[in-house]
Design an enzyme around this catalytic site. Sequence first.
Site, PDB file in Angstrom:
ATOM      1  N   GLY A 170     -18.868  -6.770  24.322  1.00  0.00           N
ATOM      2  CA  GLY A 170     -19.785  -7.265  25.209  1.00  0.00           C
ATOM      3  C   GLY A 170     -19.411  -8.528  25.855  1.00  0.00           C
ATOM      4  N   GLN A 199       5.910  13.685  14.563  1.00  0.00           N
ATOM      5  CA  GLN A 199       5.319  12.443  14.473  1.00  0.00           C
ATOM      6  C   GLN A 199       4.063  12.494  13.760  1.00  0.00           C
ATOM      7  OE1 GLN A 199       3.789   8.418  16.780  1.00  0.00           O
ATOM      8  NE2 GLN A 199       5.052   9.615  17.898  1.00  0.00           N
ATOM      9  N   ASP A 226      -0.630  11.188  18.109  1.00  0.00           N
ATOM     10  CA  ASP A 226       0.234  11.307  16.948  1.00  0.00           C
ATOM     11  C   ASP A 226      -0.213  10.550  15.748  1.00  0.00           C
ATOM     12  OD1 ASP A 226       1.547  13.454  17.960  1.00  0.00           O
ATOM     13  OD2 ASP A 226       3.414  12.317  18.467  1.00  0.00           O
ATOM     14  N   GLU A 235       1.924  14.209  21.873  1.00  0.00           N
ATOM     15  CA  GLU A 235       1.112  12.806  22.165  1.00  0.00           C
ATOM     16  C   GLU A 235       0.357  12.722  23.397  1.00  0.00           C
ATOM     17  OE1 GLU A 235       1.053   9.936  19.964  1.00  0.00           O
ATOM     18  OE2 GLU A 235      -0.560   9.624  21.525  1.00  0.00           O
TER      19      GLU A 235
HETATM   20  N1  CAO Z   1      11.552  27.495   7.148  1.00  0.00           N
HETATM   21  C1  CAO Z   1      11.501  28.694   8.184  1.00  0.00           C
HETATM   22  N2  CAO Z   1      10.965  28.466   9.305  1.00  0.00           N
HETATM   23  C2  CAO Z   1      10.376  27.396   9.689  1.00  0.00           C
HETATM   24  C3  CAO Z   1      10.426  26.203   8.497  1.00  0.00           C
HETATM   25  C4  CAO Z   1      11.190  26.579   7.608  1.00  0.00           C
HETATM   26  N3  CAO Z   1      11.275  25.629   6.526  1.00  0.00           N
HETATM   27  N4  CAO Z   1       9.860  25.184   9.458  1.00  0.00           N
HETATM   28  C5  CAO Z   1       9.399  25.603  10.447  1.00  0.00           C
HETATM   29  N5  CAO Z   1       9.887  26.785  10.824  1.00  0.00           N
HETATM   30  C6  CAO Z   1       9.345  27.591  11.664  1.00  0.00           C
HETATM   31  C7  CAO Z   1       7.747  27.933  11.981  1.00  0.00           C
HETATM   32  O1  CAO Z   1       7.295  28.715  11.039  1.00  0.00           O
HETATM   33  C8  CAO Z   1       7.869  28.150  13.522  1.00  0.00           C
HETATM   34  O2  CAO Z   1       7.977  29.723  13.631  1.00  0.00           O
HETATM   35  P1  CAO Z   1       7.135  30.754  14.032  1.00  0.00           P
HETATM   36  O3  CAO Z   1       7.268  30.246  15.759  1.00  0.00           O
HETATM   37  O4  CAO Z   1       7.844  32.099  13.962  1.00  0.00           O
HETATM   38  O5  CAO Z   1       5.838  30.623  13.530  1.00  0.00           O
HETATM   39  C9  CAO Z   1       8.963  27.652  14.005  1.00  0.00           C
HETATM   40  O6  CAO Z   1       9.698  27.047  12.943  1.00  0.00           O
HETATM   41  C10 CAO Z   1       8.488  26.408  15.083  1.00  0.00           C
HETATM   42  O7  CAO Z   1       7.468  25.727  14.520  1.00  0.00           O
HETATM   43  P2  CAO Z   1       6.476  25.123  15.633  1.00  0.00           P
HETATM   44  O8  CAO Z   1       6.084  26.142  16.459  1.00  0.00           O
HETATM   45  O9  CAO Z   1       5.657  24.244  14.848  1.00  0.00           O
HETATM   46  O10 CAO Z   1       7.488  24.049  16.363  1.00  0.00           O
HETATM   47  P3  CAO Z   1       7.745  23.904  17.913  1.00  0.00           P
HETATM   48  O11 CAO Z   1       9.035  22.931  17.946  1.00  0.00           O
HETATM   49  O12 CAO Z   1       7.762  25.046  18.920  1.00  0.00           O
HETATM   50  O13 CAO Z   1       6.375  23.074  18.400  1.00  0.00           O
HETATM   51  C11 CAO Z   1       4.673  21.166  17.940  1.00  0.00           C
HETATM   52  C12 CAO Z   1       6.140  21.862  17.747  1.00  0.00           C
HETATM   53  C13 CAO Z   1       4.712  19.616  17.419  1.00  0.00           C
HETATM   54  C14 CAO Z   1       4.297  21.285  19.578  1.00  0.00           C
HETATM   55  C15 CAO Z   1       3.882  22.100  17.375  1.00  0.00           C
HETATM   56  O14 CAO Z   1       4.298  22.323  15.978  1.00  0.00           O
HETATM   57  C16 CAO Z   1       2.328  21.857  17.335  1.00  0.00           C
HETATM   58  O15 CAO Z   1       1.775  21.946  18.295  1.00  0.00           O
HETATM   59  N6  CAO Z   1       1.854  21.017  16.115  1.00  0.00           N
HETATM   60  C17 CAO Z   1       0.468  20.583  16.123  1.00  0.00           C
HETATM   61  C18 CAO Z   1       0.254  19.468  16.734  1.00  0.00           C
HETATM   62  C19 CAO Z   1       1.026  18.296  16.369  1.00  0.00           C
HETATM   63  O16 CAO Z   1       1.184  17.695  15.419  1.00  0.00           O
HETATM   64  N7  CAO Z   1       1.707  17.784  17.509  1.00  0.00           N
HETATM   65  C20 CAO Z   1       2.245  16.571  17.289  1.00  0.00           C
HETATM   66  C21 CAO Z   1       3.671  16.610  17.367  1.00  0.00           C
HETATM   67  S1  CAO Z   1       4.435  14.825  17.606  1.00  0.00           S
HETATM   68  O17 CAO Z   1       4.349  14.311  19.152  1.00  0.00           O
END
Ligand code: CAO
Length: 414
Positions: free
Chosen positions: A246, A16, A167, A138
């Site tokens: 206020g 998001q 988000d 979020e």
């Molecule tokens: N091709 C190949 N790999 C890809 C890719 C693509 N097109 N797109 C994503 N990936 C890979 C990433 O490189 C990552 O790999 P590694 O773990 O090996 O580095 C993997 O997919 C997972 O990505 P991620 O760790 O970002 O995803 P997640 O689902 O585990 O975590 C989230 C999600 C949101 C918790 C995390 O991305 C995060 O903390 N982001 C920053 C904060 C944020 O924006 N949070 C808001 C989320 S909305 O509520």
Amino acid sequence: MKALDGVRILDMTHVQSGPTCTQLLAWFGADVIKVERPGSGDATRGQLRDIPDVDSLYFTMLNHNKRSVTLNTKLDAGKDIFTRLIVECDVLVENFAPGALDRMGFSWERIQEINPRIIYASVKGFGPGPYEDFKVYENVAQCTGGGASTTGFDDGPPTVSGAQIGDSGTGLHLALGIVTALFQRERSGRGQRVECAMQDGVLNLCRVKLRDQQRLAHGPLTEYPQYPNGTFGDATPRAGNASGGGQPGWIVKCKGWENDLDAYIYIITQAAAFDGLARTIGHADWLEDPEWNTPEARLPKLDRMYDEIEAWTKTKTKFEVMEILNPRNVPCGPVLSMKELSEEPSLRATGTVVQVDHPERGPYLTVGNPIKLSDSPTDVRRSPLLGEHTDEVLQAVLGLDAAAIAAAKESGAV
Ligand code: CAO
């Protein structure tokens, strides 16, 4: 012409926070190329699905006006294409877990080497410090940024808001950072790094609560419901529905509240509104009574005042209260449900609520662009299907021929 015509965004965002940011930039006219993992794409495509095998509303409502390209940026052939996209784009936006892009081999230093004019923008949960490596969603941000500790009632637990301030709030902050960096690039010729931490974004939106934290050192917070009969600890407490400004304010029941969870209205009782309010609710006597006729006299008994106001509002619907009080200069707002908002004709007329057609799900409602530019009106277009524009982008943006595109597909890179 749209405000951001000619700006090309390499959109590596998901879920998001990041998509909120790039959707706004797309609405302002930027060409947003969303890069998604082949096969699965942005995880939200499949989350909270209401119709089997169709992109969820979660996805469609955050990814309008974008193009979708599938690309595996972990394969060598995918990295080559990604590198070429960095050359062709003005902005790279991502909100992966900390370090994900570096692990793919694209550190800020490497990205600058590829394109010194690029703006590299990220959302992370936390800025540098003890939590910098943590993943954040979020409600984690609402808790760690001060939102939960200051929301809810004094005798209840910390509460998160339905507004997605972690988000979507951080996505908004990031969009401003990107546009500002683009403006600076006009003069410097250089790109730069733009970073927004969700904790910082939430804290920024809770600014008045840090104000109150410091006021506490000088005495009780007199506009809080804890004053004068409750107690204050050493941190800003939860203020229930008290106004953050206020002027006193509270939510009171309206006619039908017994059966309608949203039959309530917020009423502000600032000094300038008091005369009209007192007369309307049948308390003209308050205007002569020193126990009531100054803000200072009323402050210790706001609860009693709101009981009296409520005795009157319970005889009217929330819309009748709004109609009666506004001409008397009493600011008030009915508690509108999502159902009421989705059916509100004025929001449809301004494009704040828009009906969009989608080839797989059919028509659905979305929130359009809340920022209205007179010279760059927003035209909300449906979200892309996964990889819908892969061939088009590889050909038109990168100049790949049919054989090169076929080879990229063969390698699994796209
Ligand atoms: N091709 C190949 N790999 C890809 C890719 C693509 N097109 N797109 C994503 N990936 C890979 C990433 O490189 C990552 O790999 P590694 O773990 O090996 O580095 C993997 O997919 C997972 O990505 P991620 O760790 O970002 O995803 P997640 O689902 O585990 O975590 C989230 C999600 C949101 C918790 C995390 O991305 C995060 O903390 N982001 C920053 C904060 C944020 O924006 N949070 C808001 C989320 S909305 O509520």
